[in-house]
Design an enzyme around this catalytic site. Structure first.
Site, PDB file in Angstrom:
ATOM      1  N   SER A  68       0.166   1.646   1.767  1.00 16.76           N
ATOM      2  CA  SER A  68       1.331   0.834   1.434  1.00 16.76           C
ATOM      3  C   SER A  68       1.392  -0.367   2.356  1.00 16.76           C
ATOM      4  O   SER A  68       0.578  -0.505   3.261  1.00 16.76           O
ATOM      5  CB  SER A  68       2.608   1.667   1.577  1.00 16.76           C
ATOM      6  N   LYS A  69       2.366  -1.191   2.120  1.00 18.06           N
ATOM      7  CA  LYS A  69       2.461  -2.462   2.865  1.00 18.06           C
ATOM      8  C   LYS A  69       2.452  -2.273   4.357  1.00 18.06           C
ATOM      9  O   LYS A  69       1.965  -3.122   5.098  1.00 18.06           O
ATOM     10  CB  LYS A  69       3.734  -3.256   2.513  1.00 18.06           C
TER      11      LYS A  69
END
Length: 510
Positions: A264-265
């Site tokens: 994820s980010k």
RNA sequence: GGCGCUAUCGUCUAGGGGUUAGGACGUCAGAUUCUCAAUCUGAAAACCCGGGUUCGAUUCCCGGUAGCGCUACCA
């Protein structure tokens, strides 16, 4: 008689078989974000499978979540796919334009008794779910509306009560399938709940959208992320209810971050576009992604797209999740950069420099400057990890304004005699003739000898003066490529700089 | 919690009933040298645990554990 089957022939046969079998796959991103590397790998595997089998790849945009879907994201996803070289044969098909079709299917499912309207409000369901959770009971839709009599159903409908449509899971039995990657998978129907097909606002849910589209598009192989394994039995039940042929399923292991959590980010860049901006080559990213979960035969890891197409095999895909290793990507990227032809590399570097405000091309640029630019780019080629390096660590090769890197100063400019040595070297360089590899090296070594210092001292100090870096190519290559005027000027400037800041502080040169 | 899936060096993986368990990235050391990268050479580094089957399990089976996924009127 010996059958002669050339590899070319085998190729041909496979393609014909693919066409005859009507192999059709699809990539179906949702425009709720940019194309991330996981999606890109799914797209790549679909693409490789289609190309390998001589089948068709369909692109479908799953934009049924009206709140989260954004048209500009669709554009960005398409661009990323194109950048990666993953072309599609049909589509893009937008689910938002097929709403009528989903309604029709939901209706047909209702009339055959496989689905029913549900009047429970999201709030009611929410509180029931919360209550069950609080009591630590497993929650599954309780079937309130499943049990409704025809009369009640009609009455509520007539009242205009908003209704979702739910699929009716069989009371008993189980559903299984043979996943091309994971093998046999089965679940008991009692573990499944009557899921929603159509939201009360009339929009289809994911399940209805996929199945309806995959049926209509005659998709034969569903290749998607392993996060859909649990959804597959529900969807198979829908195919059966619709009396449609069930496609072959192949689920792909997920891509994780270094902490083994879903990528994820917070792990840094996850979108294909971000890697593009960071100077990663599409071929490198494709190669890297291909190897995340699949190993081509042999021990070679740098494989051409043709080899991937030739060798790709869903059955050889790994079952376990894979950590996205940035270091390996970086290595692979440098490997690809190193093998770029000048014709391929030059425009990429120009683009990068222009983007960084270091344009190389001014109208008065002569043939000689053009050639010099090319020489510089090629000199640095083997040391670039990303194209971005050209505007970063390599900046001094393209612009006179660069800073002396503090670490480099500390390491190579600590000797008190450096300033005068550089000054003297500037004079020798100004006089060097011819100004080539041998000539400049001889000049420098002669000076070192005269001054009674090691050549290395002078070489390293000069490298900092000319590039601002402790790390750069061989000094004399740098000297030749920069040209006499620049070399002399930069040596003098460095000497001046050292004199003005005797404590070797690291303020910028320019 | 329920259900499902997975488990080989730090990471990506090959392999498979008997192997010195192979490769790649990374790491470390050496060579080279003008710094670094590259290159070359070498090194350290793995079969999750417990049962079973078997002459023999890392490999097959079961259990455990751990991780991940699903468990929405998200996709």
């Amino acid at each position: 008689m010996i059958p002669i089957v050339s590899s070319r022939n085998r190729e041909l046969h496979r393609v014909i078989a693919g066409i005859m079998n009507n192999i059709r796959v699809r990539f179906a991103p949702s425009p709720t974000g940019y194309l991330h590397v996981g999606g890109a790998r799914t797209a790549l595997y679909n693409w490789l499978f289609a190309r390998h089998m001589g089948g068709v790849l369909i692109l479908r945009i799953e934009d049924t979540d009206v709140d989260r879907s954004k048209p500009e994201l669709t554009t960005a996803i398409l661009e990323s796919l194109e950048w990666l070289g993953l072309n599609w044969d049909e589509g893009p098909i937008y689910q938002s334009q097929r709403l009528d079709r989903y309604h029709a299917m939901a209706l047909s499912l209702q009339s055959s008794g496989h689905a029913y309207p549900c009047f429970c409000t999201p709030e009611e369901l929410q509180s029931k779910r919360a209550k069950a959770e609080a009591e630590r009971r497993p929650w599954k839709y309780d079937g309130t509306c499943r049990a409704l009599s025809h009369a009640d159903r009609d009455r509520l409908l007539a009242e205009g009560r908003p209704a979702a449509v739910r699929f009716r899971i069989p009371d008993s039995g189980k559903t299984s399938f043979e996943d091309q990657v994971f093998g046999h998978i089965e679940v008991e129907h009692r573990d499944l709940e009557d899921f929603v097909l159509l939201r009360s606002d009339g929009h289809p849910t994911y399940h209805l959208g996929v199945v309806a589209d995959d049926i209509d598009l005659r998709v034969t192989h569903v290749v998607r992320g392993a996060d859909h394994i649990s959804n597959t039995p529900k969807q198979i039940l829908m195919y059966q209810a619709l009396e449609a042929p069930i496609p072959v399923f192949a689920h792909l292991p997920l891509i994780l971050g270094p902490d083994k959590q879903r990528l994820s980010k917070r792990h840094g860049a996850t979108s294909v576009g971000a890697y593009r901006e960071q100077g990663v080559l599409p071929q490198a990213l494709v190669n890297f992604l291909a190897l995340l979960g699949w190993t081509p035969p042999g021990q070679k890891e740098i494989v051409t797209i043709e080899e991937m197409i030739r060798d790709f095999d869903l059955g050889a895909v790994s079952k376990s999740n894979a950590v996205f290793d940035l270091e390996k990507l970086a290595w692979m990227n440098s490997e690809y950069i190193r093998h770029l032809s000048p014709e391929q590399l030059l425009p990429l570097v120009e683009r990068e420099l222009a983007g960084a405000g270091l344009p190389v091309r001014d109208p008065g640029m002569g043939v000689q400057e053009e050639e010099r630019f090319k020489q510089i780019v090629l000199l640095l080629q083997s040391r670039a990890r990303t194209i971005q390096d050209y505007a970063g660590p390599f900046r001094a090769f393209f612009n006179d304004e660069f800073a002396y890197e503090p670490g480099a100063v500390k390491k190579f400019w600590k000797d008190g005699s450096i300033a005068s040595l550089l000054e003297a070297l500037a004079e020798r360089m100004a006089a060097a003739n011819p100004f080539d590899l041998a000539g400049t090296e001889a000049a420098l070594r002669t000076l070192a000898e005269e001054k009674g210092v090691k050549a290395g001292l002078l070489i390293n100090a000069s490298r900092v003066a000319l590039t601002g870096q402790a790390v750069a190519p061989s000094l004399f290559e740098v000297i030749v490529v920069l040209g006499q005027d620049r070399v002399v000027a930069r040596l003098r400037r460095a000497a001046d700089h050292l004199r003005s800041v005797p404590d070797n502080s690291t303020s910028p040169a320019a």
